[in-house]
Write an enzyme that holds these catalytic residues in place. Structure first.
Site, PDB file in Angstrom:
ATOM      1  N   ASN A  13      34.945  44.155  32.692  1.00 15.66           N
ATOM      2  CA  ASN A  13      35.550  44.760  33.884  1.00 15.66           C
ATOM      3  C   ASN A  13      37.065  44.758  33.669  1.00 15.66           C
ATOM      4  O   ASN A  13      37.706  43.719  33.779  1.00 15.66           O
ATOM      5  CB  ASN A  13      35.159  43.941  35.126  1.00 15.66           C
ATOM      6  CG  ASN A  13      35.834  44.452  36.382  1.00 15.66           C
ATOM      7  OD1 ASN A  13      36.483  45.512  36.376  1.00 15.66           O
ATOM      8  ND2 ASN A  13      35.693  43.723  37.478  1.00 15.66           N
ATOM      9  N   LYS A  15      39.255  46.006  35.481  1.00 19.78           N
ATOM     10  CA  LYS A  15      40.019  45.972  36.744  1.00 19.78           C
ATOM     11  C   LYS A  15      41.139  47.022  36.697  1.00 19.78           C
ATOM     12  O   LYS A  15      40.922  48.095  36.138  1.00 19.78           O
ATOM     13  CB  LYS A  15      40.530  44.552  37.012  1.00 19.78           C
ATOM     14  CG  LYS A  15      39.383  43.530  36.949  1.00 19.78           C
ATOM     15  CD  LYS A  15      39.737  42.184  37.471  1.00 19.78           C
ATOM     16  CE  LYS A  15      38.510  41.278  37.394  1.00 19.78           C
ATOM     17  NZ  LYS A  15      38.756  39.947  37.942  1.00 19.78           N
ATOM     18  N   HIS A 106      32.206  43.720  44.202  1.00 20.76           N
ATOM     19  CA  HIS A 106      33.082  42.753  43.529  1.00 20.76           C
ATOM     20  C   HIS A 106      33.912  42.023  44.587  1.00 20.76           C
ATOM     21  O   HIS A 106      34.338  42.615  45.577  1.00 20.76           O
ATOM     22  CB  HIS A 106      33.997  43.472  42.526  1.00 20.76           C
ATOM     23  CG  HIS A 106      34.676  42.508  41.609  1.00 20.76           C
ATOM     24  ND1 HIS A 106      35.770  41.774  42.008  1.00 20.76           N
ATOM     25  CD2 HIS A 106      34.382  42.118  40.337  1.00 20.76           C
ATOM     26  CE1 HIS A 106      36.129  40.979  41.002  1.00 20.76           C
ATOM     27  NE2 HIS A 106      35.302  41.170  39.985  1.00 20.76           N
ATOM     28  N   GLU A 108      36.876  41.156  44.679  1.00 20.66           N
ATOM     29  CA  GLU A 108      38.199  41.747  44.947  1.00 20.66           C
ATOM     30  C   GLU A 108      38.066  42.903  45.928  1.00 20.66           C
ATOM     31  O   GLU A 108      38.944  43.125  46.773  1.00 20.66           O
ATOM     32  CB  GLU A 108      38.857  42.171  43.617  1.00 20.66           C
ATOM     33  CG  GLU A 108      39.324  40.950  42.833  1.00 20.66           C
ATOM     34  CD  GLU A 108      39.325  41.109  41.324  1.00 20.66           C
ATOM     35  OE1 GLU A 108      39.268  42.253  40.821  1.00 20.66           O
ATOM     36  OE2 GLU A 108      39.369  40.073  40.623  1.00 20.66           O
ATOM     37  N   GLU A 178      29.575  35.747  40.544  1.00 26.32           N
ATOM     38  CA  GLU A 178      30.973  35.477  40.204  1.00 26.32           C
ATOM     39  C   GLU A 178      31.589  34.580  41.277  1.00 26.32           C
ATOM     40  O   GLU A 178      32.067  35.084  42.302  1.00 26.32           O
ATOM     41  CB  GLU A 178      31.762  36.778  40.135  1.00 26.32           C
ATOM     42  CG  GLU A 178      31.249  37.758  39.110  1.00 26.32           C
ATOM     43  CD  GLU A 178      32.324  38.753  38.696  1.00 26.32           C
ATOM     44  OE1 GLU A 178      32.630  38.791  37.500  1.00 26.32           O
ATOM     45  OE2 GLU A 178      32.866  39.461  39.552  1.00 26.32           O
ATOM     46  N   GLY A 184      39.636  34.698  37.145  1.00 29.93           N
ATOM     47  CA  GLY A 184      41.040  34.789  36.736  1.00 29.93           C
ATOM     48  C   GLY A 184      41.785  33.467  36.826  1.00 29.93           C
ATOM     49  O   GLY A 184      43.011  33.431  36.734  1.00 29.93           O
ATOM     50  N   SER A 222      36.142  33.718  34.380  1.00 29.81           N
ATOM     51  CA  SER A 222      36.785  33.062  33.234  1.00 29.81           C
ATOM     52  C   SER A 222      35.853  32.880  32.038  1.00 29.81           C
ATOM     53  O   SER A 222      35.923  31.868  31.341  1.00 29.81           O
ATOM     54  CB  SER A 222      37.405  31.723  33.660  1.00 29.81           C
ATOM     55  OG  SER A 222      38.396  31.936  34.663  1.00 29.81           O
TER      56      SER A 222
HETATM   57  P1  13P Z   1      37.913  36.877  34.748  1.00 26.41           P
HETATM   58  O1  13P Z   1      36.993  36.929  33.560  1.00 26.41           O
HETATM   59  O2  13P Z   1      39.287  37.396  34.451  1.00 26.41           O
HETATM   60  O3  13P Z   1      37.889  35.558  35.424  1.00 26.41           O
HETATM   61  O4  13P Z   1      37.317  37.940  35.819  1.00 26.41           O
HETATM   62  C1  13P Z   1      35.978  37.878  36.175  1.00 26.41           C
HETATM   63  C2  13P Z   1      35.649  39.085  36.979  1.00 26.41           C
HETATM   64  O5  13P Z   1      36.064  39.225  38.101  1.00 26.41           O
HETATM   65  C3  13P Z   1      34.802  40.116  36.341  1.00 26.41           C
HETATM   66  O6  13P Z   1      34.375  41.047  37.266  1.00 26.41           O
END
Ligand code: 13P
Length: 263
Positions: A13, A15, A106, A108, A178, A184, A222
């Protein structure tokens, strides 16, 4: 069927990253890596979710990869079809552009863009109706985990979409767990914690649909080459949704390789 008989998925992803030139370089490097050391799609399905304006060019660049790499949309409109909805891209328009996969829910989107349970359910309903395969994201916040609510929150997020998924559509859904506190942050859920939650998710899904036993449940938060092997060894962790580490071709490749080898 045990969870470990399921073909793993490793999806990057991206983002709101990266700039065009870096995206092109990243894809070239990934294709080269896959050409050098093949990962068959029976051992691991690989996907990339770029920003929406890059979907078609990424798809085109991936067309001659030595193994199929899925191009995945990061989101979809809650409105179906076509019409006067400025800024939106519907599931039908994604499908019309041969984009067959989409992330929905997601954290976010849920936290920053107010994708509540109803919005998420509308997106799921429309995406399935358009014939897309969904990677449906669930996960609890740190506060919810500390209050002991993690399981309830995650299972509720599964229930939120159950009413809009027809019995014959569950095989078009992959779940991604997640935990928000692991995204992150460099903090990964321990393999035990992640496996426990994945087992609960599978149990919850299996109560809703017989397909639950065969659905891939990905872990996200992560994930990096250093922890991928341990995560992949967990029976109900059937792949990874990778954020930061997917912006580096070698790291992303190593994660896919870990799942392909371990499963
Ligand atoms: P990270 O791998 O940067 O923690 O992000 C995970 C994520 O949100 C994947 O959709």
């Amino acid at each position: 069927m045990s969870g470990s008989a399921i073909t793993p998925w490793v999806v990057g992803n991206w983002k709101m990253n990266p700039m065009q030139a870096d995206a092109q370089k990243l894809i070239q490097e990934l294709k080269q890596r896959l050409a050098d050391q093949h990962i068959s799609k029976e051992r691991c399905r690989i996907g990339i979710a770029p920003i929406s304006i890059a979907l078609l060019s990424v798809q085109q660049q991936l067309a001659d990869a030595s193994v199929e790499v899925m191009t995945v949309a990061q989101d979809v409109s809650r409105i179906a079809g076509t019409g006067a909805y400025t800024g939106e891209v519907s599931a039908n328009l994604l499908k019309d552009s041969q984009i067959d996969y989409v992330l929905i829910g997601h954290s976010e989107r849920r936290e920053i863009f107010a994708d509540n349970a109803q919005v998420v359910a509308e997106k799921v309903k429309n995406a399935l109706a358009a014939g897309l395969h969904i990677i449906y994201c669930v996960g609890e916040s740190l506060e919810q985990r500390e209050k002991g609510q993690a399981e309830v929150v995650v299972l509720q997020q599964i229930c939120d979409i159950a009413a809009v998924v027809n019995a014959d559509q569950w095989h078009n859904i992959t779940v991604a767990y997640e935990p928000i506190w692991a995204i992150g942050t460099g903090k990964t859920a321990s393999p035990e914690d992640a496996q426990n939650m994945h087992a609960k998710i599978r149990e919850g899904l299996s109560q809703i649909t017989p397909a639950g036993a065969r659905m891939a449940i990905l872990y996200g938060g992560s994930v990096k080459p250093e922890n991928a092997v341990e995560l992949a060894a967990c029976p109900d962790i059937n792949g990874a949704l990778v954020g930061g580490a997917s912006l580096n071709a070698e790291s992303f490749y190593q994660i896919a390789h870990a799942f392909a080898q371990t499963k």
